[in-house]
Design an enzyme around this catalytic site. Structure first.
Site, PDB file in Angstrom:
ATOM      1  N   CYS A   1     -11.617   0.571   4.661  1.00  0.00           N
ATOM      2  CA  CYS A   1     -11.489   1.425   3.691  1.00  0.00           C
ATOM      3  C   CYS A   1     -12.182   0.509   2.358  1.00  0.00           C
ATOM      4  O   CYS A   1     -12.108  -0.900   2.336  1.00  0.00           O
ATOM      5  CB  CYS A   1     -10.516   2.145   2.897  1.00  0.00           C
TER       6      CYS A   1
ATOM      7  N   CYS B   1       0.789  -1.276   0.146  1.00  0.00           N
ATOM      8  CA  CYS B   1       0.087   0.005  -0.061  1.00  0.00           C
ATOM      9  C   CYS B   1       0.967   1.407   0.208  1.00  0.00           C
ATOM     10  O   CYS B   1       0.302   2.333  -0.105  1.00  0.00           O
ATOM     11  CB  CYS B   1      -1.070   0.008   1.099  1.00  0.00           C
TER      12      CYS B   1
END
Length: 392
Positions: A213, A82
């Protein structure tokens, strides 16, 4: 000697749910063209390019750029979980600061599919195997892998400091209020703390669905150049990189027994401290922050890792409103990953885009009044943490 590095141009496209976006070459090329136009430079001026993505075959970056131009420059594909987008930015910054090039492009994109993240290759050891082993004894078997790691980190904080589950819900509600003013966000509907608390339980006492998320598709890009090049060619040189650090896990991740480190707390704190030292500016002088809120739990942990509040003080920090407009800092004015979305390879460049617009005074309804110093935090488990400070 290190050259001063300017962020001359940024660009991103609206993020969308999986299945609703264009393909990655289209999205990536759109974002690159927007950044080049913002910088007022042609693609032929770019001397190196760094592409960020994690879901896709090798040389995806070249495929994107072939639709923009074919100038034969080096194109490096960056795959750092990420933190990939900020890792690409880190490499572009290094190339310019060292004097190797005058203009570099960092861009990221992701074409994702619905559902929780998992390993792509199941016939070999997972890079995250050591992390999963650390938390296996305390995590229900049905909990998805990413949620396990951030969930045990949250549990650690709750046990150490008495942090209530409601603190994470307040973060998610704040994210939705910020994203309501962001036309690039995938979720622009406002939710309340109560909505978050009453949503589907993913892990009793630890997380509801709205605290995570969503998988997202999108792209973003940044054009960096030396200050000398910007001045020579009349480019916008208002925003520059005052400090940047990329760190990986230290021995505390597996040896300390502190589960917060499994979610990158230690390497995030180390990166932040290096940046504050480089810039000669402490956290107390920062105005606006874009940080890695892949889960509301990680936003809370990161307040403390970045020194925005004392260790153990995050719940009070939230209750005092010091993470939003009118408080000490505005954290994730974009809506963050929780509401803006998390197209993994694009996330670090989208954070960069938001902060550059804030420092230029171009963030419209999201504008943080008087923003002059900004901090970006992007973390990938396995692991990499990138912290960047921008100034005007």
């Amino acid at each position: 000697m290190s050259q001063k590095v300017v962020v001359a141009g940024v660009g991103m496209i609206p993020f969308k749910k999986p299945g609703q976006s264009e393909t990655y070459p289209v999205m990536g090329a759109q974002a690159v063209r927007l950044a080049l136009a913002d910088a007022k430079v042609g693609y032929e001026s770019v001397q190196q390019a760094y592409a960020s993505y994690i879901f896709g075959d090798s040389t995806g970056g070249q495929r994107v750029l072939y639709d923009v131009g074919m100038t034969g420059i080096p194109v490096i594909n960056v795959h750092n979980n990420c933190a990939s987008g900020s890792s690409a930015l880190f490499l572009a910054n290094q190339a310019i600061a060292s004097g190797m090039v005058d203009v570099a492009l960092a861009f990221g994109f992701e074409q994702m599919t619905p559902g929780a993240l998992g390993d792509m290759y199941t016939d070999r050891p997972s890079p995250l195997g050591l992390f999963q082993e650390q938390c296996a004894s305390v995590v229900p078997a049905e909990v998805p892998p990413a949620l396990r790691l951030f969930g045990v980190a949250a549990q650690e904080h709750m046990k150490r400091f008495g942090t209530p589950l409601e603190s994470f819900a307040k973060i998610r509600a704040k994210a939705s209020r910020h994203a309501a003013n962001n036309p690039y966000a995938v979720f622009r509907n406002i939710v309340t703390t109560e909505d978050v608390m009453n949503d589907k339980v993913m892990w009793p006492g630890v997380m509801t669905r709205l605290m995570a998320c969503p998988p997202t598709c999108g792209a973003a890009a940044a054009v960096l150049c030396s200050e000398a090049y910007a001045k020579k060619h009349g480019l916008d040189s208002r925003v520059w990189i005052a400090g940047q650090a990329l760190t990986t896990d230290g021995p505390e991740t597996f040896n300390s027994g502190d589960m917060r480190h499994l979610a990158g707390f230690g390497m995030s704190r180390a990166a932040a401290n290096k940046v504050y030292e480089q810039a000669g500016i402490g956290a107390e002088d920062v105005n606006v922050v874009e940080l890695h809120d892949c889960f509301a739990q990680n936003e809370l942990l990161t307040y403390e890792a970045l020194g925005l509040c004392p260790e153990g003080g995050a719940a009070k920090f939230i209750d005092d409103g010091d993470n939003t407009y009118g408080g000490k800092y505005v954290v994730n004015p974009s809506g963050g990953l929780l509401s803006k979305g998390h197209p993994i390879g694009a996330t670090g460049l989208a954070q960069c885009t938001e902060l550059v617009q804030q420092l230029r005074g171009q963030a419209e309804k999201r504008q943080v009044e008087g923003a002059r110093i900004a901090v970006q935090h992007n973390v990938g488990i396995g692991g990499a943490a990138v912290v960047t400070m921008y100034r005007t």
